[in-house]
Design a protein around this motif. Structure first.
Motif: not given
Length: 801
Positions: A249-269
């Protein structure tokens, strides 16, 4: 562009680089994997007296990275032998070797200065005309090739794989300012045909297509969870399989991918898309900032939205982060009345209209979340792409969504979707209103078996390109239906070939499916030339309907059960001995009866991601639909002069007895489930039905002859039986198997030995089928077998009793 990719160079061996290298090795391409030289010796190297000049030291980073990738689960490689196609090296000693490759892919750290330095060094050794690309997930392509030669820039673009490269299908191709159109066309075709990807040409905008929409969706949920006062568990319940998304789903996926990875892309956008109408939504909410500061990054740091701990009793427990207190607590169950209404709705696409009408918090959540994403995707055209179907393709292939946002919008209704958008204080792009005004009431239509998508510039529906290589069953099911019951639909694929598509829950094989298979063979033998058994669901088949078997066994309706098993066996034998060629097209889970069906087809056209095996031991029985017979027959066919035949038979026995399931179609060759020289593997599952049809045509055109039933199956009798019984005794004595495991194994041993014949003999297939059926029925009278079946029905997991 007429080009052949025989060898690629991957620059950078991190998780992504090694994953890409493994996937090229999967498809038979030679790979040169390069990384930097370590700056200094580690303690282990010092203890061995190595120096910085030793090759083992200089290649340590790349070798360690590749070794870690190959050990990871799920595996990035189809078969461990394929790793031999990868040669490692370093960027100082081996960079000149890139002159000998057909394609160079850069996968180094996401820093423009480092990437430009790498490209400068590569250009000194790159041969003109060699493709070169970057796997960047966000750095503008136009900046990377600045200062490079005209030939470099003409053959340079972005090729963004999604992690893990083997499993996620999205392959974004991003042109640079001077990229040749024929380079884009070549990569688009190569990605789809050879890499098995959904290739999408994107514009050079921040985060491209997949991450731009995907990160918006996640950030939207981050804000909604607080707005609606919901929990992590509730959001994951609502955004998982019920709407056709991964279990994580959502939060478990973020755990697997890595919150730092998501934050990096979100900040770039957030930094680079200042004109985005939802710019502020990409600003991180407070709880995310706290998690980043605490290094609660997910699986890589041991905790994120979820945290696994060991209790005092030694049992592990999954805790959940409370977003209000920022403390971990025990998981809470998440239940919604609206979700209960969808339990009997098998097709995900049919659930959306029910979900958005919900009167509880779930309904409110869906109206809000869909309203936000509908508005957002409408405004991304033409910014990130000119075609709406590319957004849907990207979300399905890159994020594992079963349906893209425009498909969901169609399912709910465009007018209704506009109401949700308005309720969220948002506006849809003008082109949506213009589309409705011009008389187009949906984004997609189906005509003549092909999908058409609304084209904004022409205000008309245009055929989605690239479909000619595919057969999409959803598009032809209604118009080409030849026969239908509650278990199957039989479709005319054209050119004299029928397809039988399972329609039962999880594509289980019960009475209606068996009846449908027999009807399909009848129809094919009478008026057609061949038969394909294939579907485009998540899994080919999880096996026989064990609920039906359980009920018959509990009621002690043994005569009826005997007839049901014999009908299953007879149907499998019809697959083998019909007058027309039969092709099985397995993919995903192909277990038990689904595997037996494939064992009896004239040919198997398997998707690379096929997890196939005879798993009946898990429910306390042996394969009873011809699987035990067939593995005995295949062992017999494998016997060679001077072979130790018992050893050969034992391998096939263990395949069943250990319930082995392949982790790819290529591993199925090792198990004897697929046969080299006869069965084939296709990397792109979208091509599978069309490929299976082509083989059925070819076999028919070459003059297919009905096979003759086998009477020459060599069985080893008491010699084999004795060996197996000694083995199961020792396994039980060593506490490796239970008493009931031993009983099941001994029944299988009796079948595969051909009974207690005094010497090796030749028997018929029917002789083995009768032994198999007798063993299966006797096990169904055992209490512990019924306990196993009942446990599987209740939990979906095997019971070892």
């Amino acid at each position: 562009m007429n080009k052949h990719i025989n060898k690629v160079a991957i620059i950078g061996s991190g998780i992504m680089g090694s994953g890409i290298a493994c996937h090229f090795a999967n498809i038979g391409v030679q790979v040169l994997l390069l990384d930097i030289v370590p700056r200094e010796l580690n303690e282990k190297e010092k203890s061995k007296g190595l120096t910085m000049e030793d090759k083992a030291v200089r290649n340590r980073l790349v070798n360690d990275s590749l070794a870690a990738a190959l050990k990871s689960k799920p595996s990035p490689i189809y078969h461990k032998q394929f790793a031999k196609r990868i040669v490692t090296g370093n960027l100082e000693d081996d960079i000149a070797k890139v002159s000998d490759v057909d394609w160079i892919i850069e996968v180094v750290v996401e820093r423009l200065d480092i990437k430009k330095q790498v490209f400068e060094n590569l250009e000194k050794h790159r041969t003109q005309g060699t493709l070169i690309s970057s796997n960047t997930s966000g750095i503008p392509i136009q900046f990377m090739s600045e200062g490079r030669s005209d030939d470099f820039q003409a053959h340079f673009c972005g090729t963004h794989f999604f992690n893990p490269a083997r499993y996620l299908k999205l392959f974004e191709i991003i042109p640079g300012p001077k990229t040749k159109p024929e380079v884009l066309d070549f990569l688009n075709g190569y990605g789809e045909k050879f890499l098995g990807k959904t290739a999408v040409v994107a514009k050079d905008t921040p985060a491209f297509i997949g991450n731009r929409i995907g990160i918006f969706s996640i950030m939207s949920l981050f804000h909604l969870v607080k707005e609606l006062g919901m929990t992590v568990e509730e959001i994951d319940k609502l955004t998982g399989p019920v709407i056709g998304r991964p279990k994580s789903a959502t939060f478990r996926t973020v755990d697997v991918v890595g919150l730092d990875t998501l934050v990096h892309v979100a900040r770039g956008i957030h930094e680079n898309c200042t004109d985005d109408e939802r710019h502020n939504l990409f600003k991180l909410p407070g709880f995310i900032d706290t998690m980043v500061q605490n290094q609660w990054l997910g699986s890589k740091s041991g905790q994120g939205f979820y945290k696994k701990i060991s209790g005092k009793d030694g049992k592990s427990e999954i805790l959940t982060l409370d977003l209000d207190t920022m403390d971990y607590r025990s998981k809470k169950s998440a239940k919604f009345a609206t979700l209960e209404l969808t339990k009997t709705v098998d097709k995900v696409i049919d659930r959306f209209s029910i979900l958005v009408d919900g009167k509880d918090k779930a309904g409110e959540f869906y109206r809000k979340s869909f309203g936000q994403i509908f508005a957002y995707v409408s405004h991304r055209i033409p910014e990130i792409t000119d075609e709406l179907y590319k957004i849907d393709d990207a979300m399905k292939a890159g994020f594992g969504w079963e349906h893209g946002p425009f498909q969901i919008w169609d399912a709910i209704g465009i007018e209704k979707g506009l109401e949700f958008i308005k309720s969220e204080g948002q506006q849809a792009a003008d082109w949506v209103h213009q589309m409705l005004a011009s008389g187009h009431k949906s984004f997609y239509t189906v005509k003549g078996g092909a999908t058409y998508a609304y084209d904004i510039p022409s205000q008309s529906a245009k055929k989605v390109p690239g479909q000619d290589a595919f057969i999409i069953l959803d598009n032809i099911r209604n118009s080409n239906e030849v026969f239908k019951n509650s278990g199957v639909v039989v479709e005319d694929l054209g050119d004299g070939i029928l397809n039988v598509e399972f329609q039962s829950k999880m594509n289980t094989i019960g009475g209606d499916v068996i009846a449908g298979l027999n009807k399909a063979i009848d129809l094919a033998e009478k008026d057609f030339q061949g038969l394909v058994v294939g579907n485009q669901a998540a899994n080919f088949s999880v096996g026989a309907n064990i609920g039906m078997i359980f009920m018959m066994a509990v009621e002690q309706e043994y005569d009826e059960l005997n007839l049901a098993i014999k009908l299953f066996q007879d149907t499998m034998m019809r697959m083998r001995y019909s007058a027309i060629p039969t092709i099985s097209a397995p993919h995903g889970m192909t277990l038990g009866g689904g595997c037996e069906l494939s064992l009896h087809a004239d040919k198997v056209v398997a998707a690379a991601e096929t997890y196939i095996g005879l798993v009946e031991f898990g429910v306390g029985v042996i394969p009873g639909g011809g699987g035990s017979k067939e593995m005995t027959l295949r062992a017999s066919d494998t016997f060679r002069k001077n072979d130790v035949e018992l050893n050969v038979l034992q391998e096939y026995f263990l395949t069943i007895g250990m319930a082995k399931v392949s982790t790819s179609a290529y591993e199925a060759y090792d198990l004897g489930v697929l046969q080299k020289g006869k069965d084939i593997v296709v990397v792109n599952k979208d091509r599978q039905i069309a490929t299976a049809k082509a083989y059925a045509q070819l076999m028919a055109e070459r003059g297919y002859t009905k096979p003759i039933p086998r009477k020459d199956v060599k069985v080893l009798g008491k010699q084999a039986l004795g060996m197996f019984l000694v083995g199961t005794d020792s396994m039980e004595a060593g506490h490796y198997i239970s008493e009931h495991d031993k009983k099941i194994a001994n029944k299988l041993a009796y079948v595969m030995a051909g009974g207690d014949l005094s010497e090796a003999s030749y028997v018929t297939e029917q002789y083995l089928l009768d032994l198999e059926r007798e063993a299966f029925l006797s096990l169904c009278t055992e209490r512990k077998t019924l306990e196993r079946i009942q446990h599987m029905l209740k939990t979906g997991k095997p019971l070892r009793n």
